[in-house]
Design a protein around this motif. Structure first.
Motif, PDB file in Angstrom:
ATOM      1  N   TRP A 166       0.320  -0.988   0.040  1.00  0.00           N
ATOM      2  CA  TRP A 166      -0.518  -0.117   0.108  1.00  0.00           C
ATOM      3  C   TRP A 166       0.759   1.371  -0.063  1.00  0.00           C
ATOM      4  N   VAL A 167       1.978   1.004   0.989  1.00  0.00           N
ATOM      5  CA  VAL A 167       2.648   2.220   0.843  1.00  0.00           C
ATOM      6  C   VAL A 167       3.123   2.707  -0.636  1.00  0.00           C
ATOM      7  N   ALA A 168       3.625   1.707  -1.470  1.00  0.00           N
ATOM      8  CA  ALA A 168       4.732   1.619  -3.012  1.00  0.00           C
ATOM      9  C   ALA A 168       3.264   1.382  -3.707  1.00  0.00           C
ATOM     10  N   ARG A 169       2.556   2.085  -3.249  1.00  0.00           N
ATOM     11  CA  ARG A 169       1.713   1.521  -4.777  1.00  0.00           C
ATOM     12  C   ARG A 169       1.740   2.635  -6.015  1.00  0.00           C
ATOM     13  N   GLN A 170       2.034   4.386  -5.334  1.00  0.00           N
ATOM     14  CA  GLN A 170       2.236   4.664  -6.260  1.00  0.00           C
ATOM     15  C   GLN A 170       3.723   4.599  -7.426  1.00  0.00           C
ATOM     16  N   VAL A 171       4.774   3.919  -7.402  1.00  0.00           N
ATOM     17  CA  VAL A 171       5.855   4.337  -7.494  1.00  0.00           C
ATOM     18  C   VAL A 171       5.314   2.083  -8.670  1.00  0.00           C
ATOM     19  N   ALA A 172       4.985   1.545  -7.913  1.00  0.00           N
ATOM     20  CA  ALA A 172       5.004   0.231  -8.343  1.00  0.00           C
ATOM     21  C   ALA A 172       3.474   0.008  -9.517  1.00  0.00           C
ATOM     22  N   ASP A 173       2.380   1.435  -9.465  1.00  0.00           N
ATOM     23  CA  ASP A 173       1.602   1.580 -10.419  1.00  0.00           C
ATOM     24  C   ASP A 173       2.146   2.051 -11.767  1.00  0.00           C
ATOM     25  N   ALA A 174       3.764   2.982 -11.273  1.00  0.00           N
ATOM     26  CA  ALA A 174       4.337   3.596 -12.398  1.00  0.00           C
ATOM     27  C   ALA A 174       5.507   3.078 -12.863  1.00  0.00           C
ATOM     28  N   GLY A 175       5.299   1.606 -12.567  1.00  0.00           N
ATOM     29  CA  GLY A 175       6.296   0.574 -13.059  1.00  0.00           C
ATOM     30  C   GLY A 175       7.338   0.467 -12.370  1.00  0.00           C
ATOM     31  N   VAL A 217       7.366   8.487   3.675  1.00  0.00           N
ATOM     32  CA  VAL A 217       8.044   9.467   3.950  1.00  0.00           C
ATOM     33  C   VAL A 217       8.940   9.349   3.034  1.00  0.00           C
ATOM     34  N   LEU A 218       9.443   9.069   2.207  1.00  0.00           N
ATOM     35  CA  LEU A 218      10.735   9.129   1.740  1.00  0.00           C
ATOM     36  C   LEU A 218      10.191   9.230  -0.270  1.00  0.00           C
ATOM     37  N   LEU A 219       9.309   7.935   0.047  1.00  0.00           N
ATOM     38  CA  LEU A 219       8.572   8.469  -1.425  1.00  0.00           C
ATOM     39  C   LEU A 219       7.640   8.987  -1.697  1.00  0.00           C
ATOM     40  N   ALA A 220       7.375  10.267  -0.517  1.00  0.00           N
ATOM     41  CA  ALA A 220       6.492  10.651  -1.167  1.00  0.00           C
ATOM     42  C   ALA A 220       6.386  11.860  -2.846  1.00  0.00           C
ATOM     43  N   GLY A 221       6.438  11.884  -3.272  1.00  0.00           N
ATOM     44  CA  GLY A 221       6.043  12.518  -4.693  1.00  0.00           C
ATOM     45  C   GLY A 221       7.618  11.550  -5.706  1.00  0.00           C
ATOM     46  N   ALA A 222       7.805  10.495  -5.516  1.00  0.00           N
ATOM     47  CA  ALA A 222       9.160   9.853  -6.281  1.00  0.00           C
ATOM     48  C   ALA A 222       8.873   9.689  -7.137  1.00  0.00           C
ATOM     49  N   GLU A 223       7.232   9.550  -8.047  1.00  0.00           N
ATOM     50  CA  GLU A 223       7.096   9.530  -9.190  1.00  0.00           C
ATOM     51  C   GLU A 223       6.777  10.684 -10.099  1.00  0.00           C
ATOM     52  N   LYS A 224       6.328  11.546  -9.409  1.00  0.00           N
ATOM     53  CA  LYS A 224       6.814  13.103 -10.002  1.00  0.00           C
ATOM     54  C   LYS A 224       8.130  13.240 -10.084  1.00  0.00           C
ATOM     55  N   VAL A 225       8.594  13.499  -9.404  1.00  0.00           N
ATOM     56  CA  VAL A 225       9.979  13.935  -9.759  1.00  0.00           C
ATOM     57  C   VAL A 225      10.804  12.951 -11.002  1.00  0.00           C
ATOM     58  N   LEU A 226      11.224  11.538 -10.566  1.00  0.00           N
ATOM     59  CA  LEU A 226      11.769  10.983 -11.668  1.00  0.00           C
ATOM     60  C   LEU A 226      10.760  10.215 -12.266  1.00  0.00           C
ATOM     61  N   ASP A 227       9.667  10.795 -13.422  1.00  0.00           N
ATOM     62  CA  ASP A 227       9.119   9.589 -14.139  1.00  0.00           C
ATOM     63  C   ASP A 227       8.543   9.827 -15.677  1.00  0.00           C
ATOM     64  N   THR A 228      10.246   9.900 -15.672  1.00  0.00           N
ATOM     65  CA  THR A 228      10.541   8.826 -16.864  1.00  0.00           C
ATOM     66  C   THR A 228      11.364   7.678 -16.840  1.00  0.00           C
ATOM     67  N   PRO A 229      11.528   7.267 -18.008  1.00  0.00           N
ATOM     68  CA  PRO A 229      12.846   5.779 -17.301  1.00  0.00           C
ATOM     69  C   PRO A 229      14.279   6.746 -17.494  1.00  0.00           C
ATOM     70  N   ALA A 230      14.406   7.815 -17.837  1.00  0.00           N
ATOM     71  CA  ALA A 230      15.711   8.048 -18.520  1.00  0.00           C
ATOM     72  C   ALA A 230      16.070   8.911 -17.111  1.00  0.00           C
ATOM     73  N   LYS A 231      15.776   9.003 -16.283  1.00  0.00           N
ATOM     74  CA  LYS A 231      15.891  10.233 -15.118  1.00  0.00           C
ATOM     75  C   LYS A 231      16.050   8.865 -13.593  1.00  0.00           C
ATOM     76  N   ARG A 232      15.270   7.999 -14.139  1.00  0.00           N
ATOM     77  CA  ARG A 232      15.036   6.909 -13.456  1.00  0.00           C
ATOM     78  C   ARG A 232      17.090   6.678 -13.367  1.00  0.00           C
ATOM     79  N   ALA A 233      16.831   5.710 -14.489  1.00  0.00           N
ATOM     80  CA  ALA A 233      18.006   4.794 -14.732  1.00  0.00           C
ATOM     81  C   ALA A 233      19.387   5.505 -14.742  1.00  0.00           C
TER      82      ALA A 233
END
Length: 494
Positions: A304-313, A341-357
């Motif tokens: 439940w905590v990591a649902r946002q980043v999991a849905d973002a792939g 707390v650490l994953l809050a807004g992570a899917e919006k900051v690293l919103d592309t695969p290149a940023k995550r890489a």
């Protein structure tokens, strides 16, 4: 018997059959304990000394039929039956009798409401009495009720049991001859365990099963008849049992099947595709396995905590890269809260695969740098401790070694410097001065002060100090100085 007494004998009702196969000799009218009398301080029964004798009273109540639950309430069980006896068996095993509702639900397989019904029936029948009633306070852990196993007064009256004492502490001293046979039957019942009844198959299921079975039998018979039909000749009106002939060898099948349409395998090469919830649980499980501060956390909560980043792939490696950018802490009180707390807004900051890489590459670089630093530390430790000479562990020895190295590498004294004279004897002192010095040193020793003697030994050496103060005084001074450094000795004035 006289003619007048005969009709009266006919009007006497026959004893009612017992539901528990126990005949009751003397029965009270009813058996019911109101709520105000369901406490140990207000009940009329006596405390059962053990679970076995208490189960005898339970079986008597079940067989007598004096207690009818529906007479006093409009809901719940209709009778004191085997289910109530099973609940009583579990209570007889507890000491003290403080059962939790969850414990009884787990052991009996009943619902929470059903367990509460049966506990209430045991209290209303006079078999249980409150010692301490449980509480449910918001914000605090619920407290279970503590009961006392009671033997109703009606039980003693019905079986003719004689008791001694007063109040709930009465004890059994004897039994009437008429109640001995009934007590033996109750003892036999108390020694047996009442098991949970097996689930009965409904009539509809039996009818459905019989219909399906008959259909299968008919189809089997038809198929068997088709296989047994002779391969040559047509159907006749006569019975085929007497005229059946075996086919020739050339007409028999070879046993090899050449099916033109082979069956397709339903199993996919890539495995089952996970949906959104499955991906959440997969990521949560990997996080709890690979992050030390998440070990032992609930997988559904982490999902439940990591649902946002999991849905973002996101993958578990990309989550590690993001946690490296945010910075981790060394002391964690609640792993799921810190992760939220650490994953809050992570899917919006690293919103592309290149940023995550890019974040993953930085994390891997930091891991490599930390690995090299650990290797350097291990090498330095090996070079320090694996040499020919081991450093001393005593601080005093280390101080002496450091002083020796400092003296060895100290620069030479300049030629123009004047050297200090060596003090090695007391030949230049008069006898009065030596006596006065010894008197002062002896007085200080009596007060616990050995500074004069220790300074003389450090400055001139022990031999010169013995010439000045005497051998006995120097020895006592050094003993006092060494004892002052021990934690087992204490000096002071009286």
């Amino acid at each position: 018997m006289s003619a007048v007494a005969a009709p009266a004998a006919v009007l006497i009702p026959a004893p009612r059959p017992s539901a528990d196969d126990v005949a009751v000799s003397v029965l009270p009218a009813t058996l019911y304990v109101p709520e105000a009398s369901q406490w140990l301080s207000t009940t009329s029964g006596r405390v059962a000394l053990d679970g076995y004798s208490w189960m005898q009273a339970v079986h008597w109540v079940a067989g007598a039929g004096l207690y009818e639950p529906r007479r006093y309430r409009s809901h719940g069980p209709r009778s004191f039956g085997p289910t109530t006896v099973r609940v009583a068996q579990l209570l007889a095993e507890l000491f003290p009798c403080r059962p939790g509702i969850e414990y009884l639900v787990r052991r009996t397989g009943l619902s929470e409401r059903s367990v509460e019904y049966h506990l209430g029936m045991l209290r209303e029948a006079g078999l249980l009495a409150y010692v301490v009633r449980g509480t449910r306070v918001r914000g605090e852990a619920p407290q279970a009720s503590e009961f006392a196993r009671m033997v109703p007064l009606e039980f003693d009256v019905a079986l003719g049991i004689r008791t001694a004492g007063e109040g709930t502490g009465r004890r059994m001293t004897g039994i009437a001859e008429a109640g001995r046979e009934l007590m033996a039957k109750l003892a036999k019942k108390a020694g047996r365990k009442v098991r949970r009844p097996r689930a009965k198959t409904s009539a509809k299921a039996l009818v459905k099963g019989s219909v399906e079975g008959s259909g299968e039998a008919v189809s089997a018979a038809v198929s068997a008849g088709g296989r047994c039909t002779p391969m040559e000749g047509g159907p006749t009106g006569t019975s085929s049992a007497a005229s059946t002939s075996l086919p020739p060898e050339s007409k028999l099948a070879s046993g090899k099947s050449d099916c033109p349409t082979p069956k397709k395998s339903k199993a996919k090469a890539g495995g089952r595709k996970l949906n959104r919830v499955g991906r959440r649980y997969q990521l949560a499980r990997e996080l709890t396995q690979e992050l030390d501060w998440l070990r032992g956390c609930s997988v559904p909560r982490i999902a439940w905590v990591a649902r946002q980043v999991a849905d973002a792939g996101w993958s578990v490696t990309e989550v590690k890269g993001w946690l490296h950018l945010r910075g981790e802490t060394g002391r964690v009180h609640r792993g799921s809260g810190l992760l939220a707390v650490l994953l809050a807004g992570a899917e919006k900051v690293l919103d592309t695969p290149a940023k995550r890489a890019d974040a993953v590459e930085q994390w891997r670089g930091a891991q490599e740098a930390a690995r090299r630093h650990r290797i350097q530390q291990v090498r330095a430790r090996a070079e320090r401790f694996d040499g020919d000479w081991d450093a001393p562990t005593s601080r005093a020895v280390q101080r002496q070694v450091n002083e020796a190295f400092a003296a060895a590498f100290r620069p030479a004294v300049a030629p123009e410097a004047e050297a200090l004279p060596d003090v090695s004897a007391v030949a230049g002192l008069e006898a009065a001065e030596v006596a006065q010095a010894r008197t002062e040193a002896r007085q200080k020793l009596m007060l616990g002060d050995s500074s004069l003697i220790t300074l003389a030994v450090d400055a001139m050496g022990r031999e010169a100090a013995e010439e000045l103060y005497g051998a006995a005084l120097v020895r006592r001074g050094l003993q006092l100085a060494s004892g002052a450094r021990s934690s087992l000795m204490t000096y002071g004035r009286r």
